[in-house]
Design a protein around this motif. Structure first.
Motif, PDB file in Angstrom:
ATOM      1  N   UNK A  60       0.781  -1.225   0.000  1.00 16.74           N
ATOM      2  CA  UNK A  60       0.000   0.000   0.000  1.00 16.74           C
ATOM      3  C   UNK A  60       0.813   1.275   0.000  1.00 16.74           C
ATOM      4  N   UNK A  61       2.135   1.166  -0.166  1.00 19.01           N
ATOM      5  CA  UNK A  61       2.985   2.363  -0.154  1.00 19.01           C
ATOM      6  C   UNK A  61       2.649   3.250  -1.353  1.00 19.01           C
ATOM      7  N   UNK A  62       2.459   4.527  -1.103  1.00 22.29           N
ATOM      8  CA  UNK A  62       2.176   5.487  -2.173  1.00 22.29           C
ATOM      9  C   UNK A  62       3.041   6.721  -1.995  1.00 22.29           C
ATOM     10  N   UNK A  63       3.265   7.413  -3.084  1.00 20.20           N
ATOM     11  CA  UNK A  63       4.053   8.642  -3.076  1.00 20.20           C
ATOM     12  C   UNK A  63       3.270   9.725  -3.828  1.00 20.20           C
ATOM     13  N   UNK A 139      14.127   0.008   4.711  1.00 21.05           N
ATOM     14  CA  UNK A 139      12.707  -0.312   4.625  1.00 21.05           C
ATOM     15  C   UNK A 139      11.910   0.988   4.695  1.00 21.05           C
ATOM     16  N   UNK A 140      11.315   1.359   3.565  1.00 20.01           N
ATOM     17  CA  UNK A 140      10.472   2.542   3.518  1.00 20.01           C
ATOM     18  C   UNK A 140       9.157   2.237   4.246  1.00 20.01           C
ATOM     19  N   UNK A 141       8.742   3.121   5.118  1.00 12.72           N
ATOM     20  CA  UNK A 141       7.524   2.896   5.891  1.00 12.72           C
ATOM     21  C   UNK A 141       6.347   3.661   5.295  1.00 12.72           C
ATOM     22  N   UNK A 142       6.471   4.975   5.232  1.00  2.25           N
ATOM     23  CA  UNK A 142       5.363   5.787   4.751  1.00  2.25           C
ATOM     24  C   UNK A 142       5.867   7.190   4.426  1.00  2.25           C
ATOM     25  N   UNK A 143       5.166   7.871   3.546  1.00  3.40           N
ATOM     26  CA  UNK A 143       5.412   9.288   3.280  1.00  3.40           C
ATOM     27  C   UNK A 143       4.241  10.056   3.878  1.00  3.40           C
ATOM     28  N   UNK A 144       4.547  10.931   4.807  1.00  8.03           N
ATOM     29  CA  UNK A 144       3.511  11.736   5.444  1.00  8.03           C
ATOM     30  C   UNK A 144       4.159  12.989   6.031  1.00  8.03           C
ATOM     31  N   UNK A 145       3.352  13.931   6.551  1.00  7.16           N
ATOM     32  CA  UNK A 145       3.915  15.189   7.038  1.00  7.16           C
ATOM     33  C   UNK A 145       4.865  15.017   8.220  1.00  7.16           C
ATOM     34  N   UNK A 146       5.578  16.114   8.550  1.00  6.83           N
ATOM     35  CA  UNK A 146       6.402  16.171   9.752  1.00  6.83           C
ATOM     36  C   UNK A 146       5.549  15.932  11.005  1.00  6.83           C
ATOM     37  N   UNK A 154       3.590   3.933  12.428  1.00 10.70           N
ATOM     38  CA  UNK A 154       4.922   3.646  11.889  1.00 10.70           C
ATOM     39  C   UNK A 154       5.367   2.244  12.307  1.00 10.70           C
ATOM     40  N   UNK A 155       5.136   1.924  13.576  1.00  8.66           N
ATOM     41  CA  UNK A 155       5.497   0.597  14.081  1.00  8.66           C
ATOM     42  C   UNK A 155       4.537  -0.449  13.533  1.00  8.66           C
ATOM     43  N   UNK A 156       3.274  -0.082  13.410  1.00 11.53           N
ATOM     44  CA  UNK A 156       2.264  -1.013  12.894  1.00 11.53           C
ATOM     45  C   UNK A 156       2.615  -1.474  11.483  1.00 11.53           C
ATOM     46  N   UNK A 157       3.066  -0.538  10.657  1.00 12.41           N
ATOM     47  CA  UNK A 157       3.420  -0.882   9.270  1.00 12.41           C
ATOM     48  C   UNK A 157       4.608  -1.846   9.245  1.00 12.41           C
ATOM     49  N   UNK A 158       5.609  -1.561  10.075  1.00 12.06           N
ATOM     50  CA  UNK A 158       6.769  -2.456  10.145  1.00 12.06           C
ATOM     51  C   UNK A 158       6.354  -3.824  10.667  1.00 12.06           C
ATOM     52  N   UNK A 159       5.492  -3.845  11.675  1.00  9.28           N
ATOM     53  CA  UNK A 159       5.030  -5.103  12.277  1.00  9.28           C
ATOM     54  C   UNK A 159       4.246  -5.940  11.276  1.00  9.28           C
TER      55      UNK A 159
END
Length: 292
Positions: A60-63, A139-146, A154-159
């Motif tokens: 589901x990674x998107x840019x 390992x790219x996790x997600x692109x989102x704001x600061x 962030x941990x959920x995606x890695x898990x």
């Protein structure tokens, strides 16, 4: 008994101070040797070594379209072992800045601009890439704001995508308290390390090994302790060996001056006038290793 002058720990501190200053960080204000070594390993933790890495994407990674060119640039650099440090936060200019997300969860964040600015950093972007960088992989996790520094997603995606990546920090059983993202952010301000609970109840310790009570990196502090013990251990062994030489030669007027030196191949060693030496640290210069 001969007088033996060996100050390996002090010499090691001098080497680390030189390495820090060679990168461009001032160290005059750091007078405590142990804190200097912690600063050295903190610097190594915050910077990304220049080496080829395989890039992994979660499901589901998107840019966002405006950032695709910048992401392509970053991916190319990772895969070809080029310098990605210009994509990091400008806070890397400050040696003492505590990157709490990195210290706690071992997650870096990268800007996705394409223009290199005069200060050596890539142009800043509102949305940034959150990623876990290891020796040969990223390992790219997600692109989102600061400011999503304590976001449990962030941990959920890695898990969900790479449980083996963080399995070392998995705990047996279910944590009694499941802290929210907001609570974790508040506890970090007080330098409190807490366990992480995923949606399925899995518990993890902080993958970055957390922070000390003063906010410094726990991983860097551990390395500093290890290095201090190693240096003092080598010092003890050398003294014992040199005393054996003195005894074998039947002399009591020998004076040994031992110091740490950097050899041409980047290996740090201790040596003295009788050519007995032991390696105490082995790495390329920081500027070469990190592409600075």
């Amino acid at each position: 008994m001969a007088k033996i002058n060996i100050h390996i720990y002090d010499d090691l501190v001098k080497i680390f101070r030189h390495e820090i200053e060679e990168v461009g960080y001032p160290t005059a204000s750091i007078t405590d040797p142990y804190k200097l070594i912690i600063s050295y390993f903190t610097m190594r933790k915050r910077l990304v070594e220049k080496r080829p890495r395989k890039v992994y994407y979660p499901q589901g990674f998107t840019c966002p379209e405006p950032l695709k060119a910048g992401l392509d640039v970053l991916v190319h650099k990772f895969e070809n072992g080029e310098d990605v440090n210009p994509h990091l936060s400008r806070t890397t200019k400050t040696l003492e800045f505590p990157d709490m997300m990195l210290f706690d969860w071992n997650i870096h964040h990268f800007h996705l601009g394409t223009e290199l600015k005069p200060d050596g950093y890539i142009s800043r972007t509102g949305d940034i890439l959150y990623a876990i960088v290891s020796k040969d992989e990223v390992h790219f996790i997600i692109i989102q704001p600061h400011n999503h520094w304590s976001d449990l997603d962030l941990i959920e995606i890695a898990h969900q995508n790479w449980p083996e990546l963080i399995s070392t920090f998995k705990i047996d059983g279910k944590p009694e308290v499941a802290f929210s993202s907001t609570e974790i952010a508040q506890l970090r301000k007080a330098h409190v390390n807490v366990m992480i609970t995923t949606k399925d109840g899995t518990g993890y310790l902080g993958m970055g090994m957390g922070f000390m009570t003063d906010g410094s990196s726990g991983a860097a502090a551990l390395e500093a302790v290890r290095k201090a013990h190693e240096a003092k251990g080598v010092e003890k062994i050398l003294i014992e060996e040199l005393n054996k030489i003195e005894s074998d030669l039947g002399r009591n007027d020998m004076k040994f001056d031992v110091e740490a030196v950097r050899l041409s191949n980047g290996i740090y060693a201790v040596e003295h006038n009788y050519n007995i030496w032991g390696i105490i640290y082995n790495f390329k210069s920081i500027k070469e290793q990190y592409g600075l």
